[in-house]
Design a protein around this motif. Sequence first.
Motif, mmCIF file in Angstrom:
data_model
loop_
_atom_site.group_PDB
_atom_site.id
_atom_site.type_symbol
_atom_site.label_atom_id
_atom_site.label_comp_id
_atom_site.label_asym_id
_atom_site.label_seq_id
_atom_site.Cartn_x
_atom_site.Cartn_y
_atom_site.Cartn_z
ATOM 1 N N PRO A 84 0.813 -1.200 0.000
ATOM 2 C CA PRO A 84 0.000 0.000 0.000
ATOM 3 C C PRO A 84 0.850 1.255 0.000
ATOM 4 C CG PRO A 84 0.092 -0.943 2.195
ATOM 5 C CD PRO A 84 0.796 -1.901 1.285
ATOM 6 N N ASP A 85 0.227 2.389 -0.264
ATOM 7 C CA ASP A 85 0.943 3.654 -0.285
ATOM 8 C C ASP A 85 1.516 3.972 1.091
ATOM 9 O OD1 ASP A 85 0.136 3.764 -2.840
ATOM 10 O OD2 ASP A 85 -1.395 5.306 -2.557
ATOM 11 N N GLY A 86 2.684 4.640 1.103
ATOM 12 C CA GLY A 86 3.366 4.946 2.342
ATOM 13 C C GLY A 86 2.808 6.171 3.029
ATOM 14 N N LEU A 87 3.168 6.329 4.302
ATOM 15 C CA LEU A 87 2.744 7.464 5.097
ATOM 16 C C LEU A 87 3.967 8.121 5.699
ATOM 17 C CD1 LEU A 87 -0.231 5.769 6.990
ATOM 18 C CD2 LEU A 87 -0.428 7.397 5.108
ATOM 19 N N ASP A 88 3.796 9.354 6.138
ATOM 20 C CA ASP A 88 4.869 10.074 6.800
ATOM 21 C C ASP A 88 5.055 9.492 8.191
ATOM 22 O OD1 ASP A 88 6.751 11.818 7.629
ATOM 23 O OD2 ASP A 88 5.444 13.575 7.694
ATOM 24 N N VAL A 89 6.253 8.993 8.487
ATOM 25 C CA VAL A 89 6.487 8.318 9.761
ATOM 26 C C VAL A 89 7.184 9.208 10.777
ATOM 27 C CG1 VAL A 89 6.574 6.031 8.715
ATOM 28 C CG2 VAL A 89 8.672 7.376 8.892
ATOM 29 N N SER A 90 7.480 10.451 10.429
ATOM 30 C CA SER A 90 8.211 11.327 11.343
ATOM 31 C C SER A 90 7.422 11.579 12.628
ATOM 32 C CB SER A 90 8.536 12.660 10.660
ATOM 33 O OG SER A 90 7.354 13.286 10.194
ATOM 34 N N HIS A 91 6.106 11.725 12.493
ATOM 35 C CA HIS A 91 5.270 11.932 13.684
ATOM 36 C C HIS A 91 5.308 10.715 14.593
ATOM 37 C CE1 HIS A 91 1.845 12.910 16.232
ATOM 38 N NE2 HIS A 91 1.319 11.740 15.914
ATOM 39 N N THR A 92 5.191 9.523 14.002
ATOM 40 C CA THR A 92 5.227 8.287 14.787
ATOM 41 C C THR A 92 6.551 8.138 15.519
ATOM 42 O OG1 THR A 92 3.716 7.176 13.261
ATOM 43 C CG2 THR A 92 5.094 5.769 14.645
ATOM 44 N N ILE A 93 7.650 8.441 14.832
ATOM 45 C CA ILE A 93 8.980 8.321 15.455
ATOM 46 C C ILE A 93 9.105 9.265 16.644
ATOM 47 C CG2 ILE A 93 11.445 8.750 15.092
ATOM 48 C CD1 ILE A 93 11.081 7.750 12.226
ATOM 49 N N GLY A 94 8.673 10.511 16.471
ATOM 50 C CA GLY A 94 8.768 11.491 17.559
ATOM 51 C C GLY A 94 7.981 11.066 18.785
ATOM 52 N N GLU A 95 6.742 10.626 18.583
ATOM 53 C CA GLU A 95 5.903 10.213 19.705
ATOM 54 C C GLU A 95 6.446 8.950 20.362
ATOM 55 O OE1 GLU A 95 3.239 11.951 20.862
ATOM 56 O OE2 GLU A 95 3.809 13.470 19.380
ATOM 57 N N LEU A 96 6.964 8.042 19.558
ATOM 58 C CA LEU A 96 7.503 6.789 20.078
ATOM 59 C C LEU A 96 8.744 7.038 20.931
ATOM 60 C CD1 LEU A 96 6.886 3.765 19.902
ATOM 61 C CD2 LEU A 96 8.392 3.636 17.929
ATOM 62 N N VAL A 97 9.627 7.907 20.465
ATOM 63 C CA VAL A 97 10.837 8.235 21.226
ATOM 64 C C VAL A 97 10.472 8.925 22.531
ATOM 65 C CG1 VAL A 97 12.919 9.663 21.236
ATOM 66 C CG2 VAL A 97 12.328 8.350 19.196
ATOM 67 N N GLU A 98 9.557 9.876 22.483
ATOM 68 C CA GLU A 98 9.131 10.584 23.700
ATOM 69 C C GLU A 98 8.556 9.616 24.726
ATOM 70 O OE1 GLU A 98 5.913 14.042 25.066
ATOM 71 O OE2 GLU A 98 6.458 13.832 22.941
ATOM 72 N N ALA A 99 7.727 8.686 24.269
ATOM 73 C CA ALA A 99 7.130 7.709 25.180
ATOM 74 C C ALA A 99 8.193 6.791 25.768
ATOM 75 C CB ALA A 99 6.079 6.891 24.439
ATOM 76 N N ALA A 100 9.129 6.315 24.925
ATOM 77 C CA ALA A 100 10.170 5.401 25.397
ATOM 78 C C ALA A 100 11.061 6.067 26.446
ATOM 79 C CB ALA A 100 11.007 4.912 24.215
ATOM 80 N N VAL A 101 11.420 7.314 26.222
ATOM 81 C CA VAL A 101 12.272 8.034 27.172
ATOM 82 C C VAL A 101 11.550 8.207 28.508
ATOM 83 C CG1 VAL A 101 13.372 10.256 27.657
ATOM 84 C CG2 VAL A 101 13.619 9.203 25.396
ATOM 85 N N HIS A 102 10.286 8.585 28.476
ATOM 86 C CA HIS A 102 9.508 8.763 29.714
ATOM 87 C C HIS A 102 9.384 7.443 30.469
ATOM 88 C CE1 HIS A 102 6.446 10.670 32.303
ATOM 89 N NE2 HIS A 102 5.895 9.454 32.310
#
Length: 284
Positions: free
Chosen positions: A108-126
């Motif tokens: 399928p067509d791709g999506l912008d993953v920059s938002h997912t990466i930012g939220e994932l990193v913030e959650a992992a650090v917390h």
Amino acid sequence: MQAFWTMIIENIKMLRLRDILDIAIVAFFIYKGVKLVKETRAVQLIKGIVILVVVTQLSGWLQFNSLSYILRNAMQVGLIALLIVFQPELRRALEKVGRSSVGWFFSPDGLDVSHTIGELVEAAVHLSEHKIGALMVVERTTKLADITKTGVEINSDVSAQLLVNIFIPNTPLHDGAVIIGDDRIKAAACFLPLTQNNNLSKELGTRHRAAIGISENADCVVVVVSEETGKISIAINGDMTRNLNGDTLKRALEKTLCETHATETARVHAKAKAKIKGWAVKKK
């Protein structure tokens, strides 16, 4: 001896380009097959099959009629037995084919993953700072619908706050994995398959073994936060990198997820150009 080398030279002279290509393709598939089963339970199974074939042949030569009859009839259903026994390895091989350049045609067509990466990193650090265990799986080209069905469907935007809240101890969804795909949190409290690799460090618990297990069966990226130490790890293609911080985790996610997205986007653009070109030709 001279006659032997003469025969070899004559056979080489008879080789055509088609024969060389045929041999190369067969050698390639044999190499891939050996690489696929190397360092897995399949190696021991193959040894058992080879021993069974040798014993079958010996029983025929020694005229052990009863033993030979039993073994030969057992070998007749051997192909079906092999398909059943090697089902995990065969599935993994087919998934690798699907993730190849040929498989991109059906993606399928791709999506912008920059938002997912930012939220994932913030959650992992917390979660790391508060020593809260977490297991977050990010889909790439292989979809994990069968894994998603083992948990509770969420289908929400990716949010660091929501991810942290899911893994708070003693909450209904904290025990299990979160599945993220298409820039959405698809499900939580999902069960993952454990790795069968017995050579892993004894320090790795069930959460880390589950992360390696799912990354062996799919091309996903798995972020793990240890409940005991708070250390962040990432598992990709059956390999785990440990002791990450926010910056190194972000770089690792960008390297894998953004490369996947870039390749997918290029494929979509090429497909769109081909369609436009086709329309232009039809109009002419």
